[in-house]
Design a protein around this motif. Structure first.
Motif, PDB file in Angstrom:
ATOM      1  N   ASP A  36      45.477  17.198  35.545  1.00  0.00           N
ATOM      2  CA  ASP A  36      45.000  15.824  35.369  1.00  0.00           C
ATOM      3  C   ASP A  36      43.727  15.566  36.182  1.00  0.00           C
ATOM      4  OD1 ASP A  36      47.037  15.173  33.618  1.00  0.00           O
ATOM      5  OD2 ASP A  36      48.311  14.278  35.168  1.00  0.00           O
ATOM      6  N   GLU A  37      43.670  16.093  37.404  1.00  0.00           N
ATOM      7  CA  GLU A  37      42.466  15.945  38.233  1.00  0.00           C
ATOM      8  C   GLU A  37      41.282  16.663  37.585  1.00  0.00           C
ATOM      9  OE1 GLU A  37      43.154  17.214  42.231  1.00  0.00           O
ATOM     10  OE2 GLU A  37      44.711  15.720  42.579  1.00  0.00           O
ATOM     11  N   ALA A  38      41.521  17.850  37.076  1.00  0.00           N
ATOM     12  CA  ALA A  38      40.455  18.607  36.409  1.00  0.00           C
ATOM     13  C   ALA A  38      39.999  17.875  35.158  1.00  0.00           C
ATOM     14  CB  ALA A  38      40.950  20.013  36.065  1.00  0.00           C
ATOM     15  N   GLU A  39      40.930  17.343  34.406  1.00  0.00           N
ATOM     16  CA  GLU A  39      40.595  16.605  33.187  1.00  0.00           C
ATOM     17  C   GLU A  39      39.760  15.373  33.508  1.00  0.00           C
ATOM     18  OE1 GLU A  39      40.183  16.050  29.319  1.00  0.00           O
ATOM     19  OE2 GLU A  39      41.517  17.624  30.020  1.00  0.00           O
ATOM     20  N   ALA A  40      40.110  14.655  34.571  1.00  0.00           N
ATOM     21  CA  ALA A  40      39.344  13.472  34.967  1.00  0.00           C
ATOM     22  C   ALA A  40      37.921  13.851  35.370  1.00  0.00           C
ATOM     23  CB  ALA A  40      40.053  12.743  36.113  1.00  0.00           C
ATOM     24  N   ALA A  41      37.771  14.940  36.112  1.00  0.00           N
ATOM     25  CA  ALA A  41      36.444  15.395  36.535  1.00  0.00           C
ATOM     26  C   ALA A  41      35.613  15.832  35.328  1.00  0.00           C
ATOM     27  CB  ALA A  41      36.567  16.535  37.544  1.00  0.00           C
ATOM     28  N   LEU A  42      36.231  16.540  34.397  1.00  0.00           N
ATOM     29  CA  LEU A  42      35.506  16.990  33.213  1.00  0.00           C
ATOM     30  C   LEU A  42      35.108  15.805  32.336  1.00  0.00           C
ATOM     31  CD1 LEU A  42      34.331  19.175  31.442  1.00  0.00           C
ATOM     32  CD2 LEU A  42      36.619  19.549  30.482  1.00  0.00           C
ATOM     33  N   THR A  43      35.999  14.851  32.180  1.00  0.00           N
ATOM     34  CA  THR A  43      35.684  13.658  31.398  1.00  0.00           C
ATOM     35  C   THR A  43      34.496  12.912  31.991  1.00  0.00           C
ATOM     36  OG1 THR A  43      37.957  13.430  30.616  1.00  0.00           O
ATOM     37  CG2 THR A  43      36.590  11.440  30.582  1.00  0.00           C
ATOM     38  N   GLU A  44      34.488  12.765  33.311  1.00  0.00           N
ATOM     39  CA  GLU A  44      33.362  12.101  33.979  1.00  0.00           C
ATOM     40  C   GLU A  44      32.059  12.877  33.746  1.00  0.00           C
ATOM     41  OE1 GLU A  44      31.896  10.675  38.418  1.00  0.00           O
ATOM     42  OE2 GLU A  44      33.926  11.466  38.169  1.00  0.00           O
ATOM     43  N   HIS A  45      32.141  14.192  33.853  1.00  0.00           N
ATOM     44  CA  HIS A  45      30.960  15.037  33.638  1.00  0.00           C
ATOM     45  C   HIS A  45      30.440  14.898  32.202  1.00  0.00           C
ATOM     46  CE1 HIS A  45      28.221  18.401  34.067  1.00  0.00           C
ATOM     47  NE2 HIS A  45      28.793  18.998  33.040  1.00  0.00           N
ATOM     48  N   LEU A  46      31.342  14.948  31.234  1.00  0.00           N
ATOM     49  CA  LEU A  46      30.936  14.823  29.838  1.00  0.00           C
ATOM     50  C   LEU A  46      30.366  13.437  29.546  1.00  0.00           C
ATOM     51  CD1 LEU A  46      33.824  16.762  28.078  1.00  0.00           C
ATOM     52  CD2 LEU A  46      31.454  17.507  28.383  1.00  0.00           C
ATOM     53  N   ASP A  47      30.923  12.399  30.174  1.00  0.00           N
ATOM     54  CA  ASP A  47      30.366  11.045  30.032  1.00  0.00           C
ATOM     55  C   ASP A  47      28.935  10.998  30.564  1.00  0.00           C
ATOM     56  OD1 ASP A  47      32.717  10.146  28.883  1.00  0.00           O
ATOM     57  OD2 ASP A  47      33.429   9.117  30.689  1.00  0.00           O
ATOM     58  N   ASP A  48      28.714  11.646  31.714  1.00  0.00           N
ATOM     59  CA  ASP A  48      27.363  11.703  32.293  1.00  0.00           C
ATOM     60  C   ASP A  48      26.402  12.447  31.363  1.00  0.00           C
ATOM     61  OD1 ASP A  48      28.278  10.324  34.512  1.00  0.00           O
ATOM     62  OD2 ASP A  48      28.385  12.100  35.804  1.00  0.00           O
ATOM     63  N   LEU A  49      26.856  13.557  30.793  1.00  0.00           N
ATOM     64  CA  LEU A  49      26.020  14.305  29.858  1.00  0.00           C
ATOM     65  C   LEU A  49      25.690  13.469  28.633  1.00  0.00           C
ATOM     66  CD1 LEU A  49      27.595  17.899  29.846  1.00  0.00           C
ATOM     67  CD2 LEU A  49      25.438  17.183  30.885  1.00  0.00           C
ATOM     68  N   HIS A  50      26.667  12.743  28.137  1.00  0.00           N
ATOM     69  CA  HIS A  50      26.467  11.891  26.964  1.00  0.00           C
ATOM     70  C   HIS A  50      25.399  10.833  27.245  1.00  0.00           C
ATOM     71  CE1 HIS A  50      27.586   9.924  23.217  1.00  0.00           C
ATOM     72  NE2 HIS A  50      27.609   8.783  23.875  1.00  0.00           N
ATOM     73  N   GLU A  51      25.500  10.189  28.395  1.00  0.00           N
ATOM     74  CA  GLU A  51      24.511   9.169  28.772  1.00  0.00           C
ATOM     75  C   GLU A  51      23.119   9.786  28.917  1.00  0.00           C
ATOM     76  OE1 GLU A  51      25.766   6.930  32.197  1.00  0.00           O
ATOM     77  OE2 GLU A  51      27.708   6.487  31.291  1.00  0.00           O
ATOM     78  N   TYR A  53      21.993  12.480  27.464  1.00  0.00           N
ATOM     79  CA  TYR A  53      21.502  12.857  26.139  1.00  0.00           C
ATOM     80  C   TYR A  53      20.911  11.646  25.419  1.00  0.00           C
ATOM     81  CZ  TYR A  53      21.517  14.073  21.227  1.00  0.00           C
ATOM     82  OH  TYR A  53      21.151  14.261  19.921  1.00  0.00           O
ATOM     83  N   TRP A  54      21.638  10.539  25.407  1.00  0.00           N
ATOM     84  CA  TRP A  54      21.159   9.353  24.692  1.00  0.00           C
ATOM     85  C   TRP A  54      19.967   8.705  25.378  1.00  0.00           C
ATOM     86  CZ3 TRP A  54      21.825   8.901  19.854  1.00  0.00           C
ATOM     87  CH2 TRP A  54      22.946   9.458  19.255  1.00  0.00           C
ATOM     88  N   ALA A  55      19.770   8.987  26.656  1.00  0.00           N
ATOM     89  CA  ALA A  55      18.592   8.488  27.366  1.00  0.00           C
ATOM     90  C   ALA A  55      17.394   9.415  27.178  1.00  0.00           C
ATOM     91  CB  ALA A  55      18.904   8.329  28.850  1.00  0.00           C
ATOM     92  N   GLY A  56      17.596  10.538  26.472  1.00  0.00           N
ATOM     93  CA  GLY A  56      16.510  11.478  26.229  1.00  0.00           C
ATOM     94  C   GLY A  56      16.207  12.376  27.411  1.00  0.00           C
ATOM     95  N   ILE A  58      18.201  15.035  28.462  1.00  0.00           N
ATOM     96  CA  ILE A  58      18.637  16.414  28.233  1.00  0.00           C
ATOM     97  C   ILE A  58      18.702  16.664  26.735  1.00  0.00           C
ATOM     98  CG2 ILE A  58      19.971  16.552  30.381  1.00  0.00           C
ATOM     99  CD1 ILE A  58      22.523  16.259  28.630  1.00  0.00           C
ATOM    100  N   GLU A  59      18.727  17.937  26.369  1.00  0.00           N
ATOM    101  CA  GLU A  59      18.920  18.305  24.974  1.00  0.00           C
ATOM    102  C   GLU A  59      20.401  18.190  24.645  1.00  0.00           C
ATOM    103  OE1 GLU A  59      17.162  22.018  23.909  1.00  0.00           O
ATOM    104  OE2 GLU A  59      15.327  21.575  25.016  1.00  0.00           O
ATOM    105  N   ASP A  60      20.718  18.347  23.381  1.00  0.00           N
ATOM    106  CA  ASP A  60      22.102  18.253  22.933  1.00  0.00           C
ATOM    107  C   ASP A  60      22.974  19.272  23.674  1.00  0.00           C
ATOM    108  OD1 ASP A  60      24.223  17.302  21.498  1.00  0.00           O
ATOM    109  OD2 ASP A  60      23.659  18.268  19.619  1.00  0.00           O
ATOM    110  N   TYR A  61      24.232  18.974  23.809  1.00  0.00           N
ATOM    111  CA  TYR A  61      25.199  19.840  24.476  1.00  0.00           C
ATOM    112  C   TYR A  61      26.451  19.900  23.612  1.00  0.00           C
ATOM    113  CZ  TYR A  61      27.474  15.491  25.612  1.00  0.00           C
ATOM    114  OH  TYR A  61      28.099  14.272  25.497  1.00  0.00           O
ATOM    115  N   ASP A  62      27.319  20.845  23.891  1.00  0.00           N
ATOM    116  CA  ASP A  62      28.552  21.004  23.122  1.00  0.00           C
ATOM    117  C   ASP A  62      29.739  20.884  24.074  1.00  0.00           C
ATOM    118  OD1 ASP A  62      30.645  21.707  21.459  1.00  0.00           O
ATOM    119  OD2 ASP A  62      29.700  23.532  20.714  1.00  0.00           O
ATOM    120  N   HIS A  63      30.568  19.875  23.847  1.00  0.00           N
ATOM    121  CA  HIS A  63      31.735  19.699  24.731  1.00  0.00           C
ATOM    122  C   HIS A  63      32.710  20.871  24.630  1.00  0.00           C
ATOM    123  CE1 HIS A  63      33.410  18.159  20.950  1.00  0.00           C
ATOM    124  NE2 HIS A  63      34.586  18.457  21.460  1.00  0.00           N
ATOM    125  N   ASN A  64      32.591  21.666  23.568  1.00  0.00           N
ATOM    126  CA  ASN A  64      33.447  22.846  23.425  1.00  0.00           C
ATOM    127  C   ASN A  64      33.038  23.973  24.357  1.00  0.00           C
ATOM    128  OD1 ASN A  64      35.220  21.867  21.368  1.00  0.00           O
ATOM    129  ND2 ASN A  64      33.502  22.048  19.946  1.00  0.00           N
TER     130      ASN A  64
END
Length: 87
Positions: A36-51, A53-56, A58-64
């Motif tokens: 659960d701790e790892a999942e929370a950290a990864l979710t936060e990281h992916l949220d940061d990447l998403h933001e 990306y949409w702010a221009g 970073i380039e696209d990334y793959d959550h997989n």
């Protein structure tokens, strides 16, 4: 701490690239006590990447390219890659 977040690397395959600096300034691989701790950290990281990306920023990334795995041999010894030391 038996869980780690792994990133898929083209050459190395699935690798724990997450690290932190301990109180002595040594870089150590980051692991998590629970999935659960790892999942929370990864979710936060992916949220940061998403933001970013949409702010221009970073380039696209793959959550997989990320996964959480239980590891029985998690080491706390820093690697030469983390310390910058040559082998």
């Amino acid at each position: 701490m038996p869980y780690e977040i792994q990133t898929y690397m083209l050459i190395d395959g699935w690798t724990n690239t997450w690290s932190y600096q301990d109180i002595d300034g040594v870089m150590r691989l980051e692991t998590f006590v629970t999935s659960d701790e790892a999942e929370a950290a990864l979710t936060e990281h992916l949220d940061d990447l998403h933001e970013a990306y949409w702010a221009g920023q970073i380039e696209d990334y793959d959550h997989n390219d990320f996964r959480i795995r239980y590891v029985t041999d998690a080491t706390t010894t820093p690697t030469s890659q983390q310390t910058g030391a040559s082998t």
